[in-house]
Design a protein around this motif. Structure first.
Motif, mmCIF file in Angstrom:
data_model
loop_
_atom_site.group_PDB
_atom_site.id
_atom_site.type_symbol
_atom_site.label_atom_id
_atom_site.label_comp_id
_atom_site.label_asym_id
_atom_site.label_seq_id
_atom_site.Cartn_x
_atom_site.Cartn_y
_atom_site.Cartn_z
ATOM 1 N N GLY A 40 38.826 39.009 31.082
ATOM 2 C CA GLY A 40 37.496 38.403 31.078
ATOM 3 C C GLY A 40 36.731 38.713 32.348
ATOM 4 O O GLY A 40 35.520 38.937 32.325
ATOM 5 N N THR A 41 37.434 38.731 33.486
ATOM 6 C CA THR A 41 36.800 39.088 34.751
ATOM 7 C C THR A 41 36.316 40.526 34.720
ATOM 8 O O THR A 41 35.218 40.844 35.206
ATOM 9 N N ILE A 42 37.111 41.418 34.132
ATOM 10 C CA ILE A 42 36.713 42.820 34.027
ATOM 11 C C ILE A 42 35.471 42.947 33.146
ATOM 12 O O ILE A 42 34.520 43.666 33.482
ATOM 13 N N LEU A 43 35.448 42.248 32.019
ATOM 14 C CA LEU A 43 34.307 42.324 31.106
ATOM 15 C C LEU A 43 33.041 41.815 31.788
ATOM 16 O O LEU A 43 31.973 42.428 31.672
ATOM 17 N N GLY A 72 41.553 47.161 38.295
ATOM 18 C CA GLY A 72 41.780 45.866 37.669
ATOM 19 C C GLY A 72 43.111 45.264 38.079
ATOM 20 O O GLY A 72 44.170 45.802 37.754
ATOM 21 N N VAL A 73 43.062 44.145 38.808
ATOM 22 C CA VAL A 73 44.271 43.459 39.261
ATOM 23 C C VAL A 73 44.473 42.222 38.399
ATOM 24 O O VAL A 73 43.594 41.355 38.319
ATOM 25 N N ASN A 74 45.613 42.131 37.755
ATOM 26 C CA ASN A 74 45.839 41.095 36.754
ATOM 27 C C ASN A 74 46.334 39.792 37.375
ATOM 28 O O ASN A 74 47.473 39.681 37.822
ATOM 29 N N LEU A 75 45.442 38.792 37.397
ATOM 30 C CA LEU A 75 45.817 37.438 37.791
ATOM 31 C C LEU A 75 45.803 36.515 36.581
ATOM 32 O O LEU A 75 45.883 35.291 36.727
ATOM 33 N N GLY A 76 45.687 37.113 35.392
ATOM 34 C CA GLY A 76 45.635 36.325 34.167
ATOM 35 C C GLY A 76 46.910 36.454 33.362
ATOM 36 O O GLY A 76 48.014 36.426 33.910
ATOM 37 N N LYS A 77 46.757 36.656 32.051
ATOM 38 C CA LYS A 77 47.920 36.685 31.159
ATOM 39 C C LYS A 77 48.177 38.090 30.650
ATOM 40 O O LYS A 77 49.012 38.812 31.175
ATOM 41 N N LEU A 78 47.436 38.528 29.621
ATOM 42 C CA LEU A 78 47.774 39.784 28.954
ATOM 43 C C LEU A 78 47.424 40.991 29.814
ATOM 44 O O LEU A 78 48.277 41.807 30.144
ATOM 45 N N GLY A 79 46.160 41.144 30.169
ATOM 46 C CA GLY A 79 45.770 42.175 31.117
ATOM 47 C C GLY A 79 45.806 43.598 30.607
ATOM 48 O O GLY A 79 46.507 44.447 31.158
ATOM 49 N N PHE A 80 45.029 43.905 29.546
ATOM 50 C CA PHE A 80 44.895 45.297 29.106
ATOM 51 C C PHE A 80 44.082 46.099 30.119
ATOM 52 O O PHE A 80 44.435 47.220 30.462
ATOM 53 N N LEU A 81 42.976 45.539 30.560
ATOM 54 C CA LEU A 81 42.110 46.224 31.517
ATOM 55 C C LEU A 81 42.533 45.933 32.948
ATOM 56 O O LEU A 81 42.590 46.834 33.787
ATOM 57 N N ALA A 82 42.820 44.669 33.210
ATOM 58 C CA ALA A 82 43.345 44.296 34.526
ATOM 59 C C ALA A 82 44.846 44.556 34.497
ATOM 60 O O ALA A 82 45.657 43.639 34.390
#
Length: 283
Positions: free
Chosen positions: A62-65, A80-90
């Motif tokens: 969502g942050t990436i979008l 994209g650094v993933n601080l969330g859950k799934l993270g396709f883009l992050a």
């Protein structure tokens, strides 16, 4: 620090204190390898790269979008650094930053272009609203949640009339989001194509359609529900009135995602969608 590292802009959602704290905790590791010229924590404010050549977006997809939409026509490459859950883009885990950032600092990374879409509501021949999207444009039936009819035209020619809970036009990036959840196909992210899917269609023979991103996609709702709306990347653009047309075209804006050694498309699908070997199965 390498001799000529790209100046970086840090981006995260400052309205979420826990996420903001985690993002700020990564700053020292980033600053050891990249010059940080600015921090943007308001993802709804007008975009100013402030001389940055690269953005490090920390959060979930969502942050990436939101970051991509905020950049508009002034896209700069995104890590994209993933601080969330799934993270396709992050897709980069915080623990991997120290291994990843040297490649970025030495400009040894790859840039993968992703097409974006301009999504408009056309009323009486006039465009009343337009929104830039990276994932998808969705027409949702809304309250009182009865099915709606949608006429789909591609390059002006009537393709089909759908009775469904709504319609979706997804990019390759968006093909693994809402489109995947409703049974649509996955498009490789570097394809210049869009997929059109009906949401819960009344007729079992209705199937998704894949066509060129260079075409003009128009969806007209002759008799919308009071709550029928256009959503782009999960954000409401506006309610639809009778005979409104939603027009989706390829945008001149191009989203650029940074990839480093070890990141591959099918590895991401395998890991994020659980396509790995089943437990107990022999190698």
């Amino acid at each position: 620090m390498p001799a000529d590292p790209p100046p970086a802009l840090l981006m995260y959602d400052g309205s979420r204190p826990e996420l903001a704290a985690r993002a700020e905790s990564l700053r020292p590791a980033i600053e050891r390898l990249l010059p940080v010229v600015a921090t943007e924590s308001d993802l709804d404010a007008p975009f100013d790269p402030q001389g940055a050549e690269i953005a490090i977006a920390m959060g979930g997809d969502g942050t990436i979008l939101r970051s991509a939409r905020r950049m508009g026509a002034d896209q700069i490459p995104v890590v994209g650094v993933n601080l969330g859950k799934l993270g396709f883009l992050a897709g980069i885990h915080p623990d991997d930053l120290e291994a990843v950032l040297p490649q970025v600092a030495e400009r040894k990374h790859r840039l993968v272009n992703h097409l974006m879409i301009d999504c408009s509501i056309v009323r009486g021949g006039e465009t009343v609203q337009t929104r830039l999207g990276l994932n998808e444009a969705a027409i949702l039936a809304g309250e009182p949640f009865r099915m709606i009819e949608v006429d789909l035209r591609i390059d002006g020619a009537l393709a089909a009339t759908y009775s469904s809970d709504g319609m979706l036009v997804a990019t390759p990036v968006g093909s693994t989001a809402h489109n995947l959840a409703i049974g649509g196909p996955i498009l490789r992210k570097d394809l210049a194509a869009l997929v059109v899917s009906a949401i819960n269609p009344h007729t079992l023979t209705v199937r998704p359609v894949i066509d060129s991103a260079e075409r003009v996609y128009e969806m007209t709702v002759p008799d919308p529900n009071p709550g029928t709306a256009l959503m782009v990347d999960g954000q409401v653009v506006g309610l639809l009135k009778p005979a409104d047309t939603v027009r989706v075209v390829r945008s001149p804006a191009v989203f650029q995602l940074v990839e480093v050694a070890g990141q591959t498309y099918y590895r991401t699908l395998r890991e994020k969608l659980g396509w790995g070997r089943q437990p107990g199965r022999r190698k």
